[in-house]
Design a protein around this motif. Structure first.
Motif, PDB file in Angstrom:
ATOM      1  N   ALA A 126     -37.571   7.651   1.947  1.00  0.00           N
ATOM      2  CA  ALA A 126     -38.159   8.051   3.231  1.00  0.00           C
ATOM      3  C   ALA A 126     -38.513   9.535   3.293  1.00  0.00           C
ATOM      4  O   ALA A 126     -39.387   9.927   4.052  1.00  0.00           O
ATOM      5  N   ASN A 153     -44.065   9.774   2.024  1.00  0.00           N
ATOM      6  CA  ASN A 153     -43.269   9.415   3.200  1.00  0.00           C
ATOM      7  C   ASN A 153     -42.661  10.618   3.902  1.00  0.00           C
ATOM      8  O   ASN A 153     -42.038  10.473   4.939  1.00  0.00           O
ATOM      9  N   LYS A 212     -43.731  11.008   7.487  1.00  0.00           N
ATOM     10  CA  LYS A 212     -43.141   9.971   8.336  1.00  0.00           C
ATOM     11  C   LYS A 212     -41.693  10.314   8.671  1.00  0.00           C
ATOM     12  O   LYS A 212     -41.255  10.147   9.809  1.00  0.00           O
TER      13      LYS A 212
END
Length: 95
Positions: A24, A29, A32
């Motif tokens: 993540a 990513n 995000k």
């Protein structure tokens, strides 16, 4: 976590953290992860009835830098070309 209990900093490893390409907080990513981090901060502030903008400015922005930016913003608003842009509807004014 800090909303339901006291939080303390421990300067020792208590778990293993695996970093990989699809994580993540890596590569594509990363944005995000940052986005959802700020969503969590904002939602926590809403639950606590804290104004996030005021809290951010008082805790994370040095006052002289804030004041400098505020003065530049006001100076910009008084620029005759900017005023013309407001009158013509080319620029929206945010306060």
């Amino acid at each position: 976590m800090c909303e339901v209990s006291q939080v303390f900093y421990l300067d020792e490893d208590l778990y293993l953290y695996r970093i990989h390409n699809n994580g993540a907080s890596t590569n594509k990513n990363r944005n995000k992860a940052l986005f959802w981090y700020w969503v969590a901060i904002i939602k926590a502030a809403e639950r606590r009835n804290i104004n996030v903008e005021d809290d951010f400015i008082s805790n994370y922005v040095r006052m002289y830098k804030y004041q400098d930016l505020y003065n530049k913003y006001n100076k910009l608003l008084n620029n005759r070309w900017i005023k013309l842009g407001f009158k013509l509807g080319l620029i929206k004014k945010y306060k």
